[in-house]
Design a protein around this motif. Structure first.
Motif, PDB file in Angstrom:
ATOM      1  N   UNK A   1       5.157  -2.822  -6.421  1.00 25.58           N
ATOM      2  CA  UNK A   1       3.924  -2.616  -6.803  1.00 25.58           C
ATOM      3  C   UNK A   1       3.265  -1.686  -5.592  1.00 25.58           C
ATOM      4  N   UNK A   2       3.099  -0.837  -6.302  1.00 22.27           N
ATOM      5  CA  UNK A   2       1.990   0.247  -5.138  1.00 22.27           C
ATOM      6  C   UNK A   2       0.542   0.488  -6.297  1.00 22.27           C
ATOM      7  N   UNK A   3      -0.057   0.304  -4.068  1.00 23.62           N
ATOM      8  CA  UNK A   3      -1.577   0.162  -4.349  1.00 23.62           C
ATOM      9  C   UNK A   3      -2.129   1.227  -3.431  1.00 23.62           C
ATOM     10  N   UNK A   4      -3.472   0.881  -3.314  1.00 26.25           N
ATOM     11  CA  UNK A   4      -4.104   1.521  -2.636  1.00 26.25           C
ATOM     12  C   UNK A   4      -4.548   1.263  -1.424  1.00 26.25           C
ATOM     13  N   UNK A   5      -4.271   2.393   0.029  1.00 29.31           N
ATOM     14  CA  UNK A   5      -3.868   1.131   1.018  1.00 29.31           C
ATOM     15  C   UNK A   5      -5.186   0.721   1.730  1.00 29.31           C
ATOM     16  N   UNK A   6      -6.109  -0.133   0.891  1.00 34.05           N
ATOM     17  CA  UNK A   6      -7.546  -1.041   1.762  1.00 34.05           C
ATOM     18  C   UNK A   6      -7.070  -2.469   1.335  1.00 34.05           C
ATOM     19  N   UNK A   7      -7.212  -3.323   2.056  1.00 35.76           N
ATOM     20  CA  UNK A   7      -7.972  -4.708   2.005  1.00 35.76           C
ATOM     21  C   UNK A   7      -7.751  -4.717   0.483  1.00 35.76           C
TER      22      UNK A   7
ATOM     23  N   UNK B   1       0.538  -1.474  -0.519  1.00 34.51           N
ATOM     24  CA  UNK B   1       0.012  -0.334  -0.064  1.00 34.51           C
ATOM     25  C   UNK B   1       0.562   1.217  -0.515  1.00 34.51           C
ATOM     26  N   UNK B   2      -0.292   2.424  -0.588  1.00 34.17           N
ATOM     27  CA  UNK B   2       1.290   3.308  -0.649  1.00 34.17           C
ATOM     28  C   UNK B   2       1.041   3.836   0.823  1.00 34.17           C
ATOM     29  N   UNK B   3       2.804   4.594   1.523  1.00 31.13           N
ATOM     30  CA  UNK B   3       2.351   5.125   2.203  1.00 31.13           C
ATOM     31  C   UNK B   3       3.319   3.843   3.256  1.00 31.13           C
ATOM     32  N   UNK B   4       4.394   2.393   2.499  1.00 29.04           N
ATOM     33  CA  UNK B   4       4.549   1.455   2.974  1.00 29.04           C
ATOM     34  C   UNK B   4       5.490   2.564   4.218  1.00 29.04           C
ATOM     35  N   UNK B   5       6.627   1.722   4.693  1.00 27.40           N
ATOM     36  CA  UNK B   5       7.521   2.700   5.331  1.00 27.40           C
ATOM     37  C   UNK B   5       8.468   2.418   4.492  1.00 27.40           C
ATOM     38  N   UNK B   6       9.935   3.607   4.097  1.00 27.22           N
ATOM     39  CA  UNK B   6      11.028   3.021   2.905  1.00 27.22           C
ATOM     40  C   UNK B   6      11.608   2.137   3.400  1.00 27.22           C
ATOM     41  N   UNK B   7      12.019   1.895   4.457  1.00 22.66           N
ATOM     42  CA  UNK B   7      12.869   0.917   4.947  1.00 22.66           C
ATOM     43  C   UNK B   7      12.514  -0.617   4.393  1.00 22.66           C
ATOM     44  N   UNK B   8      10.994  -0.656   4.681  1.00 22.84           N
ATOM     45  CA  UNK B   8      10.567  -2.170   3.902  1.00 22.84           C
ATOM     46  C   UNK B   8      10.825  -2.207   2.607  1.00 22.84           C
ATOM     47  N   UNK B   9      10.307  -0.978   1.928  1.00 23.08           N
ATOM     48  CA  UNK B   9      10.401  -0.860   0.038  1.00 23.08           C
ATOM     49  C   UNK B   9      11.648  -0.884  -0.323  1.00 23.08           C
ATOM     50  N   UNK B  10      12.650  -0.200   0.763  1.00 23.73           N
ATOM     51  CA  UNK B  10      13.941  -0.697  -0.103  1.00 23.73           C
ATOM     52  C   UNK B  10      15.110  -2.236   0.568  1.00 23.73           C
TER      53      UNK B  10
END
Length: 310
Positions: free
Chosen positions: A140-146, A121-130
């Motif tokens: 791949x980013x998505x909206x912040x909903x299940x 989801x958008x807004x996932x902490x950068x450390x986890x994305x990296x």
């Protein structure tokens, strides 16, 4: 089913319905053999101070020291390696995650030599994305909903043929998570109870199945954030949350144990061991506590900020 509500977390006991599980101790042991070359056998730690506060013996299973920083590596490796066994020419795997499972699947895919896509989801902490990218996966980013997570993941799977490795609704993932209990009960076989932070339920399911197979008298207590309503749903045997599902708003301070940083979910299990478990059932003497992970966004630690000047 018994229940304790602290206003911060809920702790409740699982009762068997005597129905056969879709996997058992045999599958958990097979998972352990399968993933042993890819994951750590994590230590079980003690704390005299916390034992004194709790009035019981606590045994902390340090999954914050696991590969990728959380228990998720166990289930991900089991599911991904099984995918490679079943389909040697597999086009790869795809998953959705708020971060930890995504890192774990990316790592497992690298171990198996498979392509991987991770939906976050958008807004996932950068450390986890990296970390996900560093393991070689496509992000791949998505909206912040299940719903958005599931839809985006399904779309990628449909286009690429990649197998979906669900974060928790997957029996192979559950069996992999059950190896936590396998190790814990081999080291401390006379535990009275195990406290497990619960989100989707994959870890709780795996630990419950393995524990029942190894030590039937040991009770498993899920620890949920206040507002999740899981215990009340199970008790009433009906869905009590809104449709479509929404993420709950929960805040828990990070907790240091044995000079280590653990995630807030681990902190909830520690809090339950010290403050809440005696309210649920006859007070257990020896309790296992799962420190599920240690992937913390340092920019949001209450005692530390990268912006601080010295």
């Amino acid at each position: 089913m018994e229940y304790a509500d602290s206003g911060f977390i809920n702790v409740f006991s699982l009762q068997s319905n005597n129905m056969p599980a879709p996997f058992g101790l045999k599958e958990v042991r097979e998972a352990y053999m399968r993933i042993s070359g890819c994951v750590h056998r994590t230590p079980v730690l003690k704390s005299q101070n916390l034992d004194s506060l709790a009035g019981r013996q606590l045994y902390f299973k340090a999954e914050n020291l696991q590969k990728t920083g959380s228990f998720k590596a166990r289930g991900a490796c089991n599911a991904v390696l099984l995918e490679k066994e079943k389909r040697p020419n597999s086009p790869g795997v795809v998953t959705h995650s708020s971060g930890n499972h995504g890192q774990a699947v990316a790592y497992a895919a690298r171990c198996a030599g498979l392509p991987c896509s991770v939906v976050v989801p958008k807004g996932t902490p950068q450390v986890k994305c990296d970390a996900i990218r560093d393991y070689g996966a496509e992000l791949v980013f998505c909206e912040a909903s299940p719903a958005s997570r599931n839809e985006t993941c399904a779309e990628i799977s449909s286009k690429t043929g990649r197998a979906v490795i669900h974060p928790f609704d997957n029996f192979d993932v559950m069996a992999g998570q059950g190896t936590i209990a396998l190790e814990l009960l081999e080291e401390v076989p006379d535990l009275d109870a195990v406290l497990v932070p619960i989100s989707g339920g994959g870890m709780t399911s795996g630990i419950a199945v393995a524990t029942k197979g190894m030590q039937p008298n040991c009770k498993v207590y899920p620890v949920e954030p206040y507002g999740k309503l899981l215990q009340r749903c199970l008790q009433s045997k009906q869905r009590m949350w809104p449709n479509p599902p929404q993420f709950i708003d929960t805040i828990a301070d990070a907790i240091r144990t044995q000079q280590m940083v653990v995630e807030a979910a681990s902190g909830a299990a520690i809090y339950a061991a010290v403050k809440s478990i005696e309210e649920v059932d006859a007070a257990p003497e020896k309790v296992g506590v799962i420190l599920c992970g240690g992937n913390v966004d340092l920019d949001h630690l209450p005692w530390f900020s990268r912006k601080t000047s010295y």
